[in-house]
Design a protein around this motif. Structure first.
Motif, PDB file in Angstrom:
ATOM      1  N   ARG A  30      10.976  -4.442  13.264  1.00  0.00           N
ATOM      2  CA  ARG A  30      10.300  -4.917  14.551  1.00  0.00           C
ATOM      3  C   ARG A  30       8.934  -4.174  14.887  1.00  0.00           C
ATOM      4  NH1 ARG A  30      12.797  -8.023  17.770  1.00  0.00           N
ATOM      5  NH2 ARG A  30      15.323  -8.037  18.043  1.00  0.00           N
ATOM      6  N   ALA A  31       8.610  -2.804  13.686  1.00  0.00           N
ATOM      7  CA  ALA A  31       7.440  -1.846  13.553  1.00  0.00           C
ATOM      8  C   ALA A  31       7.104  -2.480  12.957  1.00  0.00           C
ATOM      9  CB  ALA A  31       8.132  -0.435  13.178  1.00  0.00           C
ATOM     10  N   GLY A  32       7.068  -3.981  11.406  1.00  0.00           N
ATOM     11  CA  GLY A  32       6.539  -4.152  10.930  1.00  0.00           C
ATOM     12  C   GLY A  32       5.992  -5.021   9.206  1.00  0.00           C
ATOM     13  N   LEU A  33       8.141  -3.353   8.596  1.00  0.00           N
ATOM     14  CA  LEU A  33       8.561  -3.781   7.515  1.00  0.00           C
ATOM     15  C   LEU A  33       7.909  -5.265   7.468  1.00  0.00           C
ATOM     16  CD1 LEU A  33      10.875  -1.506   6.396  1.00  0.00           C
ATOM     17  CD2 LEU A  33      10.439  -3.728   5.712  1.00  0.00           C
ATOM     18  N   ALA A  37       7.364  -7.798   0.958  1.00  0.00           N
ATOM     19  CA  ALA A  37       6.250  -6.228  -0.226  1.00  0.00           C
ATOM     20  C   ALA A  37       6.770  -5.179  -0.260  1.00  0.00           C
ATOM     21  CB  ALA A  37       4.901  -5.847   1.073  1.00  0.00           C
ATOM     22  N   THR A  38       8.173  -5.466  -0.469  1.00  0.00           N
ATOM     23  CA  THR A  38       8.859  -4.709  -1.668  1.00  0.00           C
ATOM     24  C   THR A  38       9.029  -4.974  -3.136  1.00  0.00           C
ATOM     25  OG1 THR A  38      10.534  -4.535   0.016  1.00  0.00           O
ATOM     26  CG2 THR A  38      11.169  -3.917  -2.093  1.00  0.00           C
ATOM     27  N   PRO A  39       8.279  -4.435  -3.822  1.00  0.00           N
ATOM     28  CA  PRO A  39       8.747  -3.992  -5.303  1.00  0.00           C
ATOM     29  C   PRO A  39      10.022  -4.863  -6.067  1.00  0.00           C
ATOM     30  CG  PRO A  39       7.826  -1.865  -4.352  1.00  0.00           C
ATOM     31  CD  PRO A  39       8.571  -2.219  -3.245  1.00  0.00           C
ATOM     32  N   ARG A  40       9.816  -5.339  -6.143  1.00  0.00           N
ATOM     33  CA  ARG A  40      10.795  -5.813  -7.545  1.00  0.00           C
ATOM     34  C   ARG A  40      11.307  -5.674  -7.719  1.00  0.00           C
ATOM     35  NH1 ARG A  40       9.069  -9.433  -4.865  1.00  0.00           N
ATOM     36  NH2 ARG A  40      11.026  -8.701  -3.630  1.00  0.00           N
TER      37      ARG A  40
END
Length: 332
Positions: A30-33, A37-40
């Motif tokens: 909810r904070a925008g994560l 965008a998480t690295p593979r």
């Protein structure tokens, strides 16, 4: 590094109870994560198995989990999966703490499933079928109780003793629980059956449990579908967490094609989740069949359709980081 704080499994579990883990994961989204965008994660094949490195970062923290998977360890009486987590300050990148990596996995995986179930499942879902008998299976019982009024649990596993042991642990929680034997291994062309031909009654009991279930949690190392997807009724919510390889799956194409399918991230699912990759490869679905990722679900951008609901998880590094940070902040 000699003075680096270490959080063992009991400490992690004490600092971040299951309900808290579900909450901090939702708060992060909810904070925008952005899960996309998480690295593979690199997966390195080793003589004894695999090494997985799972890095992630936010503005406040960075971290990496190093996990080993050694299939031969069962015969040695050792854990199949082992690992360690390192948490760093997000600004200085100074190391803050090391943690039991498997405790984090055992906590965040069912917590992520529970978060998806909170937004996908029918409010009165109470009948749970769990495939598997290991720590993730029990963790999913605990986690799903946090978000739905689970009262009845059926444990389906290939080892009758382990299945009954898990059912007994569920009864200790005040739940109605029973154990049923899983079926024989299947092939890519012939999904795993729900029972041996000589055990028609047992196969029928598993099929009936699946048909009547409100929630189904697949927490196994199976490489082929655990049950015929046609057994899953409209409105059931199925979570599948057991595989992270493009050729391994716990769900068949029939179920996936009928379902509203939510994944942690589209990018990771299309690279690692055999439960969706195999049906795409076979032409059963296209990538457009994925209704959205976990952030979309939390934000209300995904609505459950008339059929089954499926959440497919492969495990992502941002989840470890969020829970590890919560443990670190709760240490005093």
């Amino acid at each position: 590094m000699s003075g680096l704080a270490y959080f063992d499994a009991a400490t992690v579990e004490r600092l971040v109870p299951m309900g808290r883990a579900v909450t901090v994961l939702e708060e992060a989204l909810r904070a925008g994560l952005d899960p996309e965008a998480t690295p593979r994660r690199p997966i390195v094949d080793l003589p004894a198995g695999q090494l997985l490195l799972m890095p992630a970062a936010t503005r406040s923290y960075a971290g990496v989990k190093a996990v080993t998977i050694a299939p031969g360890n069962a015969a040695r009486g050792l854990p199949r999966i082992q690992g360690t987590y390192l948490l760093f300050d997000g600004e200085t990148l100074a190391p803050l703490a090391a943690m039991d990596g498997i405790a984090l996995t055992s906590l965040r995986t069912p917590a992520v499933s529970a978060l998806a179930v909170r937004h996908l499942a029918e409010p009165d879902a109470r009948r749970l079928v769990v495939f598997g008998s290991g720590p993730q299976a029990y963790g999913h019982v605990l986690a799903l109780r946090e978000v739905r009024p689970v009262r009845d649990v059926t444990v389906v596993a290939r080892d009758p003793g382990r299945a009954e042991a898990l059912a007994a642990r569920c009864r200790d929680l005040g739940l109605t629980a029973r154990a049923l034997p899983a079926g024989r291994p299947g092939t890519a062309e012939e999904p795993e059956a729900v029972g041996e031909p000589k055990a028609v009654g047992e196969a029928g009991a598993v099929a009936a449990a699946v048909t009547e279930a409100d929630l189904i949690a697949c927490c196994t190392t199976a490489r082929h579908p655990l049950f015929p997807g046609k057994l899953a009724r409209d409105g059931v919510t199925v979570v599948a967490v057991g595989s992270h390889e493009p050729d391994a799956r716990e769900l068949d194409g029939d179920l996936v094609a009928r379902a509203t399918v939510v994944v942690e991230s589209r990018a990771s699912a299309l690279e690692e989740a055999g439960d969706v990759i195999v049906p795409i490869r076979q032409g059963t679905i296209t990538s457009h069949h994925l209704a959205g990722n976990l952030a979309d679900l939390i934000a209300g951008r995904v609505g459950a359709g008339p059929g089954p609901r499926v959440f497919k998880s492969t495990g992502m590094a941002w989840e470890d980081l969020v829970v590890a940070a919560a443990a670190y902040e709760a240490r005093t």
